[in-house]
Design a protein around this motif. Structure first.
Motif, PDB file in Angstrom:
ATOM      1  N   ARG A  62     -21.579  14.641  51.654  1.00 31.99           N
ATOM      2  CA  ARG A  62     -21.885  15.707  52.602  1.00 31.99           C
ATOM      3  C   ARG A  62     -20.655  16.204  53.328  1.00 31.99           C
ATOM      4  O   ARG A  62     -19.662  15.489  53.463  1.00 31.99           O
ATOM      5  N   THR A 109     -24.871   7.955  40.469  1.00 29.57           N
ATOM      6  CA  THR A 109     -24.851   9.116  41.365  1.00 29.57           C
ATOM      7  C   THR A 109     -24.094   8.773  42.640  1.00 29.57           C
ATOM      8  O   THR A 109     -23.963   7.597  42.998  1.00 29.57           O
ATOM      9  N   ALA A 115     -23.673  10.086  46.863  1.00 35.17           N
ATOM     10  CA  ALA A 115     -24.176  10.908  47.970  1.00 35.17           C
ATOM     11  C   ALA A 115     -22.987  11.525  48.688  1.00 35.17           C
ATOM     12  O   ALA A 115     -22.037  10.829  49.034  1.00 35.17           O
ATOM     13  N   TYR A 130     -23.134   8.901  64.708  1.00 38.24           N
ATOM     14  CA  TYR A 130     -21.773   8.392  64.466  1.00 38.24           C
ATOM     15  C   TYR A 130     -21.740   7.604  63.163  1.00 38.24           C
ATOM     16  O   TYR A 130     -22.700   6.919  62.801  1.00 38.24           O
ATOM     17  N   ALA A 155     -33.195   5.448  48.316  1.00 38.50           N
ATOM     18  CA  ALA A 155     -32.294   5.499  49.460  1.00 38.50           C
ATOM     19  C   ALA A 155     -32.799   4.472  50.469  1.00 38.50           C
ATOM     20  O   ALA A 155     -33.860   4.660  51.043  1.00 38.50           O
ATOM     21  N   ARG A 200     -24.405  -5.037  55.989  1.00 40.88           N
ATOM     22  CA  ARG A 200     -25.240  -4.198  55.130  1.00 40.88           C
ATOM     23  C   ARG A 200     -25.242  -4.781  53.731  1.00 40.88           C
ATOM     24  O   ARG A 200     -24.188  -5.153  53.205  1.00 40.88           O
ATOM     25  N   LYS A 257     -24.724   2.700  41.083  1.00 38.62           N
ATOM     26  CA  LYS A 257     -25.507   3.836  40.571  1.00 38.62           C
ATOM     27  C   LYS A 257     -24.583   4.854  39.905  1.00 38.62           C
ATOM     28  O   LYS A 257     -23.389   4.904  40.199  1.00 38.62           O
ATOM     29  N   GLY A 277     -32.355   3.978  53.388  1.00 40.37           N
ATOM     30  CA  GLY A 277     -32.819   4.550  54.658  1.00 40.37           C
ATOM     31  C   GLY A 277     -34.327   4.659  54.596  1.00 40.37           C
ATOM     32  O   GLY A 277     -35.000   4.926  55.583  1.00 40.37           O
ATOM     33  N   ILE A 323     -22.549   7.153  51.952  1.00 38.26           N
ATOM     34  CA  ILE A 323     -22.352   8.605  51.843  1.00 38.26           C
ATOM     35  C   ILE A 323     -20.856   8.919  51.946  1.00 38.26           C
ATOM     36  O   ILE A 323     -20.162   8.385  52.801  1.00 38.26           O
TER      37      ILE A 323
HETATM   38  O1  TXA Z   1     -26.294  11.712  58.847  1.00 36.70           O
HETATM   39  C1  TXA Z   1     -25.944  10.860  58.045  1.00 36.70           C
HETATM   40  O2  TXA Z   1     -26.269  10.908  56.849  1.00 36.70           O
HETATM   41  C2  TXA Z   1     -25.056   9.727  58.566  1.00 36.70           C
HETATM   42  C3  TXA Z   1     -23.717  10.311  58.995  1.00 36.70           C
HETATM   43  C4  TXA Z   1     -22.729   9.261  59.433  1.00 36.70           C
HETATM   44  O3  TXA Z   1     -23.208  11.105  57.958  1.00 36.70           O
HETATM   45  N1  TXA Z   1     -24.898   8.707  57.583  1.00 36.70           N
HETATM   46  C5  TXA Z   1     -25.906   7.888  57.223  1.00 36.70           C
HETATM   47  O4  TXA Z   1     -25.525   6.894  56.340  1.00 36.70           O
HETATM   48  O5  TXA Z   1     -27.040   7.968  57.641  1.00 36.70           O
HETATM   49  P1  TXA Z   1     -26.402   5.614  56.009  1.00 36.70           P
HETATM   50  O6  TXA Z   1     -25.526   4.766  55.167  1.00 36.70           O
HETATM   51  O7  TXA Z   1     -26.932   5.019  57.246  1.00 36.70           O
HETATM   52  O8  TXA Z   1     -27.515   6.182  55.115  1.00 36.70           O
HETATM   53  C6  TXA Z   1     -27.172   6.652  53.845  1.00 36.70           C
HETATM   54  C7  TXA Z   1     -28.362   6.718  52.990  1.00 36.70           C
HETATM   55  C8  TXA Z   1     -28.876   5.350  52.636  1.00 36.70           C
HETATM   56  O9  TXA Z   1     -30.279   5.355  52.784  1.00 36.70           O
HETATM   57  C9  TXA Z   1     -28.467   5.218  51.174  1.00 36.70           C
HETATM   58  O10 TXA Z   1     -29.347   4.418  50.457  1.00 36.70           O
HETATM   59  C10 TXA Z   1     -28.519   6.660  50.714  1.00 36.70           C
HETATM   60  O11 TXA Z   1     -27.977   7.360  51.778  1.00 36.70           O
HETATM   61  N2  TXA Z   1     -27.700   6.866  49.529  1.00 36.70           N
HETATM   62  C11 TXA Z   1     -26.372   6.764  49.402  1.00 36.70           C
HETATM   63  N3  TXA Z   1     -25.976   6.950  48.144  1.00 36.70           N
HETATM   64  C12 TXA Z   1     -27.081   7.195  47.422  1.00 36.70           C
HETATM   65  C13 TXA Z   1     -27.345   7.466  46.047  1.00 36.70           C
HETATM   66  N4  TXA Z   1     -26.371   7.515  45.145  1.00 36.70           N
HETATM   67  N5  TXA Z   1     -28.624   7.672  45.683  1.00 36.70           N
HETATM   68  C14 TXA Z   1     -29.618   7.607  46.583  1.00 36.70           C
HETATM   69  N6  TXA Z   1     -29.432   7.350  47.903  1.00 36.70           N
HETATM   70  C15 TXA Z   1     -28.193   7.141  48.319  1.00 36.70           C
END
Ligand code: TXA
Ligand code: MG
Length: 318
Positions: free
Chosen positions: A113, A109, A111, A29, A215, A50, A107, A217, A57
């Motif tokens: 999906r 860039t 993300a 979710y 990232a 956070r 950044k 995560g 994303i």
């Molecule tokens: O499955 C998923 O990806 C879920 C569902 C809700 O879509 N979303 C998710 O979002 O896991 P979050 O915010 O928990 O994790 C997003 C990850 C983070 O580790 C963040 O650093 C990375 O995506 N991220 C976002 N934008 C980025 C960017 N420009 N460059 C590198 N990493 C990025």
């Protein structure tokens, strides 16, 4: 009163009013808001607690929406999008000026999906803006795979969880960035590495625990239960070492037949897909039982097993 509802029109209304709605996806979710609303995006960060250095994303309903959001799509990104969207893959691409800096933590860039969930795809099609959505859990906690998980976290801070049932895949999307036009895995996830390599060839992995991760995560401790968790090859041996303690045990397919432990078998018929889909829910369950420790069995480093081990490893750090 429960905040869980199937009313898509109500979700449209709340999101249009710059409020947050938790949305179902096939992975986990998400806590969603209008990418162009500073108010909504700030409230995503504050609700999750956070840090602002962790970018979000952006979720879109089809690859067609990509053109407005990014300035360049490498050839291999096109191949991946064609092969896996809608699906559990996030692409990190050069952002266009339309994307606010708060979404990308400054950044260059973004993300993006296309999630594979009928309800959220229907919702996205009704909205004139994309949705930023991190997983709908407080920063560092276990991601939610059922509406009730989100309600337990955020019943006092958001108005609605859009009910889309249990998440079919159950762990987060695989994140792929590009360096000199070549794909690089930033986060292992619900789309197995082998399937990606079948489309674009051998791919490098930067899924390391780094100080300043690409990232977050990738932060060493993430997806973590409050109960101390251990990831081991020899579960029976670990149980023996901890005799007398209240133990929760997470195994892949075979029962330990030990009545002194609380055991969850992730997939009796040995399906990695089923194990991944049940992983976080099992962690939520064990974490709510006031145990002294949780012992998790390490998976084989193959297919989704690799992604599951990654999440279990991050659940063990203290
Ligand atoms: O499955 C998923 O990806 C879920 C569902 C809700 O879509 N979303 C998710 O979002 O896991 P979050 O915010 O928990 O994790 C997003 C990850 C983070 O580790 C963040 O650093 C990375 O995506 N991220 C976002 N934008 C980025 C960017 N420009 N460059 C590198 N990493 C990025
Ligand atoms: Mg998350």
């Amino acid at each position: 009163m429960s905040i869980i509802s199937k009313d898509i029109q109500k979700a449209v209304q709340l999101l249009t009013e710059e409020q947050l709605v938790a949305i179902p996806t096939e992975t986990v979710y998400g806590l969603a808001g209008n990418i162009f609303s500073e108010k909504a995006i700030k409230s995503i960060f504050s609700t999750k607690q956070r840090p602002f250095f962790n970018p979000l994303i952006v979720h879109i309903s089809s690859v067609k929406s990509l053109n407005n959001l990014v300035t360049h799509v490498p050839e291999k990104a096109k191949l991946l999008a064609a092969a896996f969207w809608p699906g559990s893959m996030t692409l990190v691409l050069k952002k266009s000026k339309t994307i606010p800096d708060i979404i990308t933590a400054g950044k260059d860039t973004v993300a993006v999906r296309v999630p594979n969930h009928p309800i959220t795809l229907a919702l996205l099609k009704k909205l004139p803006f994309p949705l930023a959505a991190p997983s709908a859990n407080p920063f560092g906690s276990i991601s939610p795979t059922k509406p009730a998980h989100v309600e337990n976290y955020f019943r006092n801070s958001i108005k609605m969880v859009l009910d889309g049932g249990s998440c079919a895949n159950g762990i987060e999307s695989t994140i792929i960035g590009f360096e000199n036009e070549e794909p690089v895995i930033y986060r292992l996830g619900a789309l197995p590495l082998e399937e990606i390599e079948a489309v674009v060839g051998k791919i490098s992995i930067k899924n390391k625990k780094e100080e300043k991760p690409d990232a977050p995560g990738m932060l060493a401790r993430h997806y973590a239960p409050k109960t101390s968790t251990f990831l081991v090859d020899d579960v029976a041996g670990e149980i023996e070492k901890n005799k007398g303690k209240k133990m929760g045990v997470l195994v892949f397919k075979s029962s330990l037949n030990n009545e002194n432990i609380t055991e969850i078998i992730l997939s009796k018929n040995g399906s990695l897909q089923e194990a991944a889909s049940r992983l976080y829910s099992a962690m939520h369950d064990l974490d709510s039982k006031n145990l002294d420790l949780i012992i998790a069995e390490r998976f084989s480093e193959f297919g989704l097993g690799k992604s599951i081990n990654d999440r279990l490893q991050r659940a063990t750090f203290k």
